[in-house]
Write a protein that holds these residues in place. Structure first.
Motif, PDB file in Angstrom:
ATOM      1  N   SER A 142       2.114   5.577  -8.593  1.00 11.87           N
ATOM      2  CA  SER A 142       2.616   6.333  -9.739  1.00 11.87           C
ATOM      3  C   SER A 142       2.823   7.811  -9.424  1.00 11.87           C
ATOM      4  O   SER A 142       3.858   8.385  -9.740  1.00 11.87           O
ATOM      5  CB  SER A 142       1.656   6.188 -10.928  1.00 11.87           C
ATOM      6  OG  SER A 142       0.347   6.612 -10.568  1.00 11.87           O
ATOM      7  N   SER A 143       1.858   8.457  -8.769  1.00  8.61           N
ATOM      8  CA  SER A 143       1.937   9.898  -8.522  1.00  8.61           C
ATOM      9  C   SER A 143       2.460  10.256  -7.134  1.00  8.61           C
ATOM     10  O   SER A 143       2.925  11.376  -6.913  1.00  8.61           O
ATOM     11  CB  SER A 143       0.566  10.535  -8.704  1.00  8.61           C
ATOM     12  OG  SER A 143      -0.328  10.112  -7.675  1.00  8.61           O
ATOM     13  N   GLY A 144       2.361   9.337  -6.158  1.00  6.05           N
ATOM     14  CA  GLY A 144       2.737   9.637  -4.790  1.00  6.05           C
ATOM     15  C   GLY A 144       1.687  10.415  -4.035  1.00  6.05           C
ATOM     16  O   GLY A 144       1.841  10.675  -2.839  1.00  6.05           O
ATOM     17  N   GLN A 145       0.574  10.782  -4.693  1.00  4.03           N
ATOM     18  CA  GLN A 145      -0.508  11.490  -4.029  1.00  4.03           C
ATOM     19  C   GLN A 145      -1.472  10.498  -3.394  1.00  4.03           C
ATOM     20  O   GLN A 145      -1.569   9.333  -3.812  1.00  4.03           O
ATOM     21  CB  GLN A 145      -1.249  12.369  -5.030  1.00  4.03           C
ATOM     22  CG  GLN A 145      -0.422  13.502  -5.599  1.00  4.03           C
ATOM     23  CD  GLN A 145      -1.202  14.308  -6.624  1.00  4.03           C
ATOM     24  OE1 GLN A 145      -1.484  13.838  -7.718  1.00  4.03           O
ATOM     25  NE2 GLN A 145      -1.558  15.519  -6.242  1.00  4.03           N
ATOM     26  N   TYR A 146      -2.230  10.982  -2.381  1.00  4.57           N
ATOM     27  CA  TYR A 146      -3.203  10.110  -1.748  1.00  4.57           C
ATOM     28  C   TYR A 146      -4.452   9.991  -2.615  1.00  4.57           C
ATOM     29  O   TYR A 146      -4.929  10.979  -3.192  1.00  4.57           O
ATOM     30  CB  TYR A 146      -3.569  10.624  -0.357  1.00  4.57           C
ATOM     31  CG  TYR A 146      -2.593  10.139   0.698  1.00  4.57           C
ATOM     32  CD1 TYR A 146      -2.747   8.888   1.288  1.00  4.57           C
ATOM     33  CD2 TYR A 146      -1.496  10.924   1.066  1.00  4.57           C
ATOM     34  CE1 TYR A 146      -1.841   8.432   2.237  1.00  4.57           C
ATOM     35  CE2 TYR A 146      -0.586  10.468   2.019  1.00  4.57           C
ATOM     36  CZ  TYR A 146      -0.760   9.227   2.596  1.00  4.57           C
ATOM     37  OH  TYR A 146       0.138   8.769   3.522  1.00  4.57           O
ATOM     38  N   VAL A 147      -4.957   8.769  -2.702  1.00  5.01           N
ATOM     39  CA  VAL A 147      -6.133   8.475  -3.514  1.00  5.01           C
ATOM     40  C   VAL A 147      -7.133   7.672  -2.697  1.00  5.01           C
ATOM     41  O   VAL A 147      -6.773   7.014  -1.711  1.00  5.01           O
ATOM     42  CB  VAL A 147      -5.755   7.678  -4.792  1.00  5.01           C
ATOM     43  CG1 VAL A 147      -4.806   8.476  -5.666  1.00  5.01           C
ATOM     44  CG2 VAL A 147      -5.135   6.327  -4.431  1.00  5.01           C
ATOM     45  N   LEU A 202       0.805  -1.214   0.000  1.00  6.65           N
ATOM     46  CA  LEU A 202       0.000   0.000   0.000  1.00  6.65           C
ATOM     47  C   LEU A 202       0.845   1.273   0.000  1.00  6.65           C
ATOM     48  O   LEU A 202       0.331   2.359   0.270  1.00  6.65           O
ATOM     49  CB  LEU A 202      -0.959  -0.008   1.191  1.00  6.65           C
ATOM     50  CG  LEU A 202      -1.926  -1.210   1.212  1.00  6.65           C
ATOM     51  CD1 LEU A 202      -2.839  -1.130   2.421  1.00  6.65           C
ATOM     52  CD2 LEU A 202      -2.732  -1.291  -0.071  1.00  6.65           C
ATOM     53  N   ASN A 203       2.126   1.147  -0.276  1.00  2.00           N
ATOM     54  CA  ASN A 203       2.999   2.306  -0.498  1.00  2.00           C
ATOM     55  C   ASN A 203       3.089   3.219   0.715  1.00  2.00           C
ATOM     56  O   ASN A 203       3.020   4.440   0.605  1.00  2.00           O
ATOM     57  CB  ASN A 203       2.528   3.104  -1.723  1.00  2.00           C
ATOM     58  CG  ASN A 203       2.342   2.237  -2.946  1.00  2.00           C
ATOM     59  OD1 ASN A 203       3.232   1.492  -3.329  1.00  2.00           O
ATOM     60  ND2 ASN A 203       1.162   2.292  -3.541  1.00  2.00           N
ATOM     61  N   GLY A 204       3.213   2.627   1.889  1.00  2.00           N
ATOM     62  CA  GLY A 204       3.338   3.421   3.102  1.00  2.00           C
ATOM     63  C   GLY A 204       2.067   3.382   3.927  1.00  2.00           C
ATOM     64  O   GLY A 204       1.387   2.366   4.007  1.00  2.00           O
ATOM     65  N   ASP A 205       1.755   4.519   4.537  1.00  2.00           N
ATOM     66  CA  ASP A 205       0.571   4.588   5.388  1.00  2.00           C
ATOM     67  C   ASP A 205      -0.693   4.462   4.542  1.00  2.00           C
ATOM     68  O   ASP A 205      -0.772   5.014   3.440  1.00  2.00           O
ATOM     69  CB  ASP A 205       0.565   5.918   6.140  1.00  2.00           C
ATOM     70  CG  ASP A 205      -0.357   5.896   7.341  1.00  2.00           C
ATOM     71  OD1 ASP A 205      -0.898   4.818   7.660  1.00  2.00           O
ATOM     72  OD2 ASP A 205      -0.529   6.955   7.955  1.00  2.00           O
ATOM     73  N   ALA A 206      -1.689   3.764   5.050  1.00  2.00           N
ATOM     74  CA  ALA A 206      -2.971   3.597   4.358  1.00  2.00           C
ATOM     75  C   ALA A 206      -4.048   3.383   5.409  1.00  2.00           C
ATOM     76  O   ALA A 206      -3.772   2.888   6.499  1.00  2.00           O
ATOM     77  CB  ALA A 206      -2.925   2.415   3.388  1.00  2.00           C
ATOM     78  N   ARG A 207      -5.273   3.758   5.079  1.00  2.00           N
ATOM     79  CA  ARG A 207      -6.391   3.622   6.006  1.00  2.00           C
ATOM     80  C   ARG A 207      -7.564   2.962   5.307  1.00  2.00           C
ATOM     81  O   ARG A 207      -7.848   3.240   4.132  1.00  2.00           O
ATOM     82  CB  ARG A 207      -6.822   4.991   6.545  1.00  2.00           C
ATOM     83  CG  ARG A 207      -5.689   5.818   7.157  1.00  2.00           C
ATOM     84  CD  ARG A 207      -5.046   5.125   8.343  1.00  2.00           C
ATOM     85  NE  ARG A 207      -3.821   5.811   8.758  1.00  2.00           N
ATOM     86  CZ  ARG A 207      -3.761   6.653   9.778  1.00  2.00           C
ATOM     87  NH1 ARG A 207      -4.842   6.928  10.490  1.00  2.00           N
ATOM     88  NH2 ARG A 207      -2.618   7.223  10.089  1.00  2.00           N
ATOM     89  N   LEU A 208      -8.260   2.097   6.047  1.00  2.00           N
ATOM     90  CA  LEU A 208      -9.470   1.455   5.558  1.00  2.00           C
ATOM     91  C   LEU A 208     -10.669   2.285   5.997  1.00  2.00           C
ATOM     92  O   LEU A 208     -10.876   2.495   7.198  1.00  2.00           O
ATOM     93  CB  LEU A 208      -9.572   0.031   6.119  1.00  2.00           C
ATOM     94  CG  LEU A 208     -10.848  -0.752   5.808  1.00  2.00           C
ATOM     95  CD1 LEU A 208     -10.959  -1.025   4.307  1.00  2.00           C
ATOM     96  CD2 LEU A 208     -10.872  -2.064   6.593  1.00  2.00           C
TER      97      LEU A 208
END
Length: 378
Positions: free
Chosen positions: A365-370, A342-348
């Motif tokens: 790809s962008s490094g932005q949060y989605v 999940l490329n680092g921190d992620a939340r469900l």
């Protein structure tokens, strides 16, 4: 030797290859923050379907540079987004050094607003608060420090808000229905533990005293108690609960040096618990379980893996609020395999549909949060 290595690699990726049949990405929306999000504070699903996110961005302003604090000061934002990532509202930034004692605060959800509560003295007995509408409009402001005789901690599910109050003599638990506005005091044991989940639209609260097995109380949307389910569970300071096809699954943490869980399963129609309790051991010594999603005949587990050189924790090592999270597949026998990085921190986000789930995560790809939504197929 090369053939043996190839066979081993194929066997290693078989669990996630089989998962691909049960999981597919259906949408991805970039959060239109306007600035780079460095660290997430927390994320909430508002009752009207919008998303409230609190986050930090590095302060590169004139003051930070002139004070020699560039790289040490961060701006704290609260922002509301549509489900498609469009920004509805953003607060004025507050600048902080990343020391947790300086920015301890929480969000309290209500059916028609959210309350930002913060603690100027570093104690949850003394607080200030501001209430906002779901468009960011200010409803009420309390700037003078208020004092109470309990320390309150709030959390939220998709349709319920829960506040546990720790006093000198007792613990109380208040539940609020975000659908109907009803509220109720939920029985808890002053010396025990409690855990809550939303099961088939009902609020399920597991309560366990120090000496007796846990019971699970079920409440409807008006917070009327509709059932009490006895359990064989006598352990577990942390608990995750999920439902699939009329079966309730309880992940009860097993006390030990390495975090692990026993999985208890109950047929909700009969109240009978299965004799077998699969054992699942998390992949690392400092891991913790952060979410359970039934998938096929197994489960997807969102697991905190701690900070890493690639994703360091801003408040110091082993800060579980800022961590490297990944999604693992658990087979029915309890074995784990990495499913999604999940490329680092992620939340469900709280789930409102048993066939989908949404993660707030960084785009590879962008490094932005989605906001990335996956569909579960059976």
């Amino acid at each position: 030797m090369r053939r043996i290595i190839c066979v081993l690699l194929i066997m290693l990726f078989l669990p996630c290859a089989s998962l691909a049949q049960d999981l597919s990405q259906v949408s991805e929306y970039t959060l239109q923050t306007g600035e780079i999000v460095d660290y997430i504070h927390d994320v909430h699903l508002l009752p009207d379907g919008k998303v409230l996110l609190r986050y930090y961005t590095a302060d590169h302003g004139d003051f930070a540079r002139s004070a020699g604090k560039e790289g040490q000061l961060y701006n704290h934002y609260m922002s509301i987004f549509t489900a498609e990532g469009g920004k509805v509202w953003q607060s004025m930034p507050d600048s902080y050094e990343l020391a947790r004692r300086e920015n301890d605060q929480q969000i309290i959800l209500r059916p028609d607003c959210f309350i930002w509560e913060y603690y100027p003295n570093g104690s949850r007995y003394d607080y200030c608060r501001t209430a906002y509408g779901f468009d960011g409009s200010v409803r009420d402001v309390v700037l003078d420090i208020q004092t109470r005789d309990t320390a309150n901690v709030w959390s939220a599910l998709a349709h319920y808000s829960l506040g546990i109050a720790y006093g000198d003599r007792e613990i109380t638990l208040e539940a609020v229905s975000l659908t109907t506005g009803a509220s109720a005091q939920i029985p808890v044991d002053a010396e025990g533990v409690f855990h809550a989940a939303e099961i088939a639209g009902q609020l399920a609260v597991l309560v366990r005293s120090e000496d007796d097995p846990a019971v699970i109380r079920f409440y409807d949307e008006n917070l009327q108690e509709v059932r009490v389910l006895e359990t064989p569970i006598t352990h577990g300071e942390a608990m995750e609960m999920a439902e699939r096809d009329g079966m309730l699954y309880c992940f009860a943490m097993y006390a030990g040096d390495w975090e692990s869980y026993y999985v208890y399963a109950c047929d909700l129609s009969t109240g009978r618990w299965q004799a077998e309790t699969p054992y699942v051991r998390l992949p690392g010594e400092y891991c913790s379980l952060n979410g359970v999603i039934p998938c096929g005949d197994g489960f997807l587990l969102l697991i905190n893996e701690g900070d890493s050189p690639e994703h360091p924790a801003p408040f110091g090592p082993h800060n579980w609020n800022y961590t490297d999270r990944n999604l693992y597949m658990m087979t029915p026998d309890g074995s784990l395999s990495l499913c999604l990085d999940l490329n680092g921190d992620a939340r469900l986000l709280p789930r409102t549909d048993e066939n989908t789930f949404t993660l707030l995560m960084r785009s590879e790809s962008s490094g932005q949060y989605v906001l990335r939504t996956y569909a579960l197929t059976k």
